[in-house]
Each structure stands twice: as C-alpha cells, then as structure tokens.
Design a protein around this motif. Structure first.
Motif, PDB file in Angstrom:
ATOM      1  N   ARG A  28       7.884 -46.719  25.058  1.00 18.80           N
ATOM      2  CA  ARG A  28       7.386 -46.027  26.254  1.00 18.80           C
ATOM      3  C   ARG A  28       7.814 -46.725  27.537  1.00 18.80           C
ATOM      4  O   ARG A  28       8.147 -46.067  28.538  1.00 18.80           O
ATOM      5  N   TYR A  29       7.856 -48.052  27.511  1.00 17.66           N
ATOM      6  CA  TYR A  29       8.240 -48.765  28.721  1.00 17.66           C
ATOM      7  C   TYR A  29       9.761 -48.893  28.841  1.00 17.66           C
ATOM      8  O   TYR A  29      10.284 -49.056  29.941  1.00 17.66           O
ATOM      9  N   ARG A  30      10.459 -48.813  27.724  1.00 16.75           N
ATOM     10  CA  ARG A  30      11.910 -48.694  27.799  1.00 16.75           C
ATOM     11  C   ARG A  30      12.270 -47.390  28.509  1.00 16.75           C
ATOM     12  O   ARG A  30      13.197 -47.342  29.324  1.00 16.75           O
ATOM     13  N   GLN A  31      11.518 -46.325  28.195  1.00 15.05           N
ATOM     14  CA  GLN A  31      11.747 -45.056  28.884  1.00 15.05           C
ATOM     15  C   GLN A  31      11.420 -45.183  30.379  1.00 15.05           C
ATOM     16  O   GLN A  31      12.136 -44.648  31.241  1.00 15.05           O
ATOM     17  N   LEU A  32      10.345 -45.898  30.693  1.00 18.04           N
ATOM     18  CA  LEU A  32       9.956 -46.098  32.087  1.00 18.04           C
ATOM     19  C   LEU A  32      11.046 -46.831  32.852  1.00 18.04           C
ATOM     20  O   LEU A  32      11.404 -46.442  33.979  1.00 18.04           O
ATOM     21  N   VAL A  33      11.600 -47.888  32.276  1.00 13.67           N
ATOM     22  CA  VAL A  33      12.662 -48.644  32.944  1.00 13.67           C
ATOM     23  C   VAL A  33      13.879 -47.752  33.171  1.00 13.67           C
ATOM     24  O   VAL A  33      14.507 -47.783  34.239  1.00 13.67           O
ATOM     25  N   HIS A  34      14.210 -46.945  32.178  1.00 13.07           N
ATOM     26  CA  HIS A  34      15.342 -46.020  32.320  1.00 13.07           C
ATOM     27  C   HIS A  34      15.114 -45.061  33.487  1.00 13.07           C
ATOM     28  O   HIS A  34      16.012 -44.815  34.303  1.00 13.07           O
ATOM     29  N   CYS A  36      13.125 -45.523  36.089  1.00 12.05           N
ATOM     30  CA  CYS A  36      13.172 -46.276  37.347  1.00 12.05           C
ATOM     31  C   CYS A  36      14.611 -46.509  37.787  1.00 12.05           C
ATOM     32  O   CYS A  36      14.947 -46.407  38.975  1.00 12.05           O
ATOM     33  N   ALA A  37      15.471 -46.828  36.823  1.00 13.59           N
ATOM     34  CA  ALA A  37      16.872 -47.135  37.137  1.00 13.59           C
ATOM     35  C   ALA A  37      17.660 -45.890  37.521  1.00 13.59           C
ATOM     36  O   ALA A  37      18.513 -45.938  38.410  1.00 13.59           O
ATOM     37  N   THR A  38      17.400 -44.774  36.858  1.00 12.17           N
ATOM     38  CA  THR A  38      18.203 -43.567  37.086  1.00 12.17           C
ATOM     39  C   THR A  38      17.640 -42.653  38.162  1.00 12.17           C
ATOM     40  O   THR A  38      18.389 -41.913  38.811  1.00 12.17           O
ATOM     41  N   GLU A  39      16.312 -42.699  38.380  1.00 13.58           N
ATOM     42  CA  GLU A  39      15.687 -41.802  39.341  1.00 13.58           C
ATOM     43  C   GLU A  39      15.169 -42.521  40.577  1.00 13.58           C
ATOM     44  O   GLU A  39      14.600 -41.894  41.478  1.00 13.58           O
ATOM     45  N   ASN A  40      15.339 -43.851  40.615  1.00 11.99           N
ATOM     46  CA  ASN A  40      14.908 -44.667  41.749  1.00 11.99           C
ATOM     47  C   ASN A  40      13.420 -44.481  42.043  1.00 11.99           C
ATOM     48  O   ASN A  40      13.004 -44.326  43.195  1.00 11.99           O
ATOM     49  N   ILE A  41      12.610 -44.493  40.978  1.00  9.43           N
ATOM     50  CA  ILE A  41      11.164 -44.371  41.150  1.00  9.43           C
ATOM     51  C   ILE A  41      10.511 -45.745  41.002  1.00  9.43           C
ATOM     52  O   ILE A  41      11.122 -46.699  40.498  1.00  9.43           O
ATOM     53  N   THR A  42       9.279 -45.837  41.437  1.00  9.75           N
ATOM     54  CA  THR A  42       8.496 -47.062  41.295  1.00  9.75           C
ATOM     55  C   THR A  42       7.461 -46.865  40.194  1.00  9.75           C
ATOM     56  O   THR A  42       7.297 -45.765  39.659  1.00  9.75           O
ATOM     57  N   ILE A  56      -7.761 -51.048  41.001  1.00  6.37           N
ATOM     58  CA  ILE A  56      -6.832 -51.507  42.031  1.00  6.37           C
ATOM     59  C   ILE A  56      -5.611 -52.116  41.354  1.00  6.37           C
ATOM     60  O   ILE A  56      -5.739 -52.921  40.433  1.00  6.37           O
ATOM     61  N   GLY A  57      -4.426 -51.724  41.824  1.00  8.57           N
ATOM     62  CA  GLY A  57      -3.203 -52.235  41.218  1.00  8.57           C
ATOM     63  C   GLY A  57      -2.111 -52.415  42.250  1.00  8.57           C
ATOM     64  O   GLY A  57      -2.279 -52.094  43.439  1.00  8.57           O
ATOM     65  N   THR A  58      -0.966 -52.909  41.794  1.00  3.91           N
ATOM     66  CA  THR A  58       0.167 -53.176  42.672  1.00  3.91           C
ATOM     67  C   THR A  58       1.350 -52.303  42.278  1.00  3.91           C
ATOM     68  O   THR A  58       1.715 -52.246  41.102  1.00  3.91           O
ATOM     69  N   GLU A  59       1.912 -51.648  43.275  1.00  2.00           N
ATOM     70  CA  GLU A  59       3.098 -50.830  43.046  1.00  2.00           C
ATOM     71  C   GLU A  59       4.324 -51.730  42.965  1.00  2.00           C
ATOM     72  O   GLU A  59       4.476 -52.663  43.768  1.00  2.00           O
ATOM     73  N   MET A  60       5.196 -51.460  41.998  1.00  2.00           N
ATOM     74  CA  MET A  60       6.353 -52.303  41.740  1.00  2.00           C
ATOM     75  C   MET A  60       7.642 -51.491  41.860  1.00  2.00           C
ATOM     76  O   MET A  60       7.677 -50.309  41.522  1.00  2.00           O
ATOM     77  N   ARG A  61       8.684 -52.160  42.301  1.00  2.00           N
ATOM     78  CA  ARG A  61      10.009 -51.543  42.261  1.00  2.00           C
ATOM     79  C   ARG A  61      10.917 -52.362  41.372  1.00  2.00           C
ATOM     80  O   ARG A  61      10.797 -53.597  41.296  1.00  2.00           O
ATOM     81  N   LEU A  62      11.800 -51.690  40.669  1.00  2.00           N
ATOM     82  CA  LEU A  62      12.782 -52.357  39.817  1.00  2.00           C
ATOM     83  C   LEU A  62      13.890 -52.914  40.696  1.00  2.00           C
ATOM     84  O   LEU A  62      14.541 -52.170  41.436  1.00  2.00           O
ATOM     85  N   ILE A  63      14.090 -54.225  40.628  1.00  2.00           N
ATOM     86  CA  ILE A  63      15.186 -54.831  41.381  1.00  2.00           C
ATOM     87  C   ILE A  63      16.492 -54.677  40.615  1.00  2.00           C
ATOM     88  O   ILE A  63      17.497 -54.195  41.141  1.00  2.00           O
TER      89      ILE A  63
END
Length: 211
Positions: A28-34, A36-42, A56-63
């Motif tokens: 599921r998180y491999r799909q999430l990383v994909h 993030c990388a292809t759709e430029n989502i956070t 309460i949480g923190t929004e992250m961006r893939l570097i």
C-alpha cells in the motif's frame, strides 16, 4: 475547506521542516510512493500513539526516491511541510490501497520571544554537557525553531505530540523551557551520585576539620 490527503500513520511524531528517511516495503505504501512521484502529491503522517491515530499530523512531500529495489521496496527522503487536523479517516483512499483522510490545514503563529530562545539555548548546552554530548545546537541557524531541536531534548512521544499541537512558537518555547528546567536538576543529581559511586573505595586524601 477540508481536502483529502493520503495518510501514512507511524508510531512517531514528525515536525514541519524535518527531513525523514523511510524504507518502504508494504504494497500500500509502495503504491503511495509511486503516486507521490508520478502525480506530485503529498501525504500526511499522523502520529499513532496509545493504540490510535491522533488527530494532528504533519504533511510530507517526497524529496526523492533514494533507492528502488527489485522487490519493489524503496528508500525515500521526505520533508515535513505543514501541520493538519484530521477529520474523517478512510481505511482506503478511493481506488487505492493506502489510507486517506479529510484534513484541514492549521495556521501557525511564528512570533517568538528571543530572550526565551536564548535561555533555552543555554539550557540545552547544559543538557548536552551533563550527558557528554557534542553541542550540535550551536550549529543551528540563529533563528532556529523549537521544531528544529525537539528530537534532541529527550521528550517522550507524547510530549513531542503535545509540541506539535501547539499553534504558536511562543507556546512551544514555554513547553520546551519547562521540560528542560524540570529535567536538568534531576540529571545533575544523577551525575553527582554516579561520581560518588565511582569514588567509593578509592583512597581519599582528606583534610580533617580543625577544632
């Protein structure tokens, strides 16, 4: 207005501005990383504490994806970009394997007290001296935030989460100052006792009192 954000709950607290490296292995998180990388989502990391996802949480961006394994696993570099409040949580985002939630961005008041920050710097230097650690605080920029040093202060996960929930830098300064002023006397006394134990049994050159 609330928006739908992919979620990656973890048993830790991440702060805005923090760089976090992760090894991704679950499908599921491999799909999430994909995505993030292809759709430029956070995505969001809400803390999973005491057996439940916190609001309460923190929004992250893939570097970047540092390494991609043949198995589909990956090593990634991410960065915290903001804080959100989680409302409704979905076990799966529409058409996805990973979770998501409707979130609202939380504003932040960056106003601080420079004198308190300077005092905190002194307390942290004392902490590191007692623990025999290098004073890495001194390498931080002059206007560092409490988020920048929070992981270096011996806070519990619950205290770090409390820090994340505070919406002003002045409030975060007070929490950090209170924590340091509470633990420093305890640590100092512990070190004094350890030194007495080390000296026990040694030959002592003592001067008796004069009468």
């Amino acid at each position: 207005m609330s928006r739908l954000l992919p979620l990656f709950p973890l048993n830790l607290v991440v702060f805005p501005g923090e760089k976090l490296n992760l090894h991704i292995f679950e499908p599921r998180y491999r799909q999430l990383v994909h995505d993030c990388a292809t759709e430029n989502i956070t995505f969001g990391i809400p803390a999973f504490l005491n057996g439940e996802v916190q609001p309460i949480g923190t929004e992250m961006r893939l570097i970047r994806i540092e390494k991609l394994y043949e198995s589909g696993e990956s090593d990634i570099r991410t960065e915290g970009v903001g804080v959100f409040r989680l409302g409704e949580m979905l076990r799966q985002a529409p058409g996805k394997l990973y979770a998501a939630g409707y979130v609202d961005d939380l504003p932040d008041d960056a106003t601080e007290d420079p004198d308190v920050r300077q005092h905190i710097g002194t307390l942290v230097a004392q902490l590191y001296n007692i623990l025999g650690l290098s004073p890495t605080l001194l390498t931080l920029p002059p206007h560092y935030r409490m988020f920048d040093v929070a992981h270096q202060l011996g806070l519990s996960n619950e205290q770090e989460y409390q820090l994340l929930t505070l919406r002003s830098e002045a409030e975060r300064q007070e929490l950090v100052r209170g924590h340091l002023e509470q633990i420093l006397p305890v640590l100092s006394e512990t070190e004094r006792l350890k030194e007495r134990v080390r000296l026990n049994g040694h030959f002592k050159n003592l001067t008796p009192p004069s009468f």
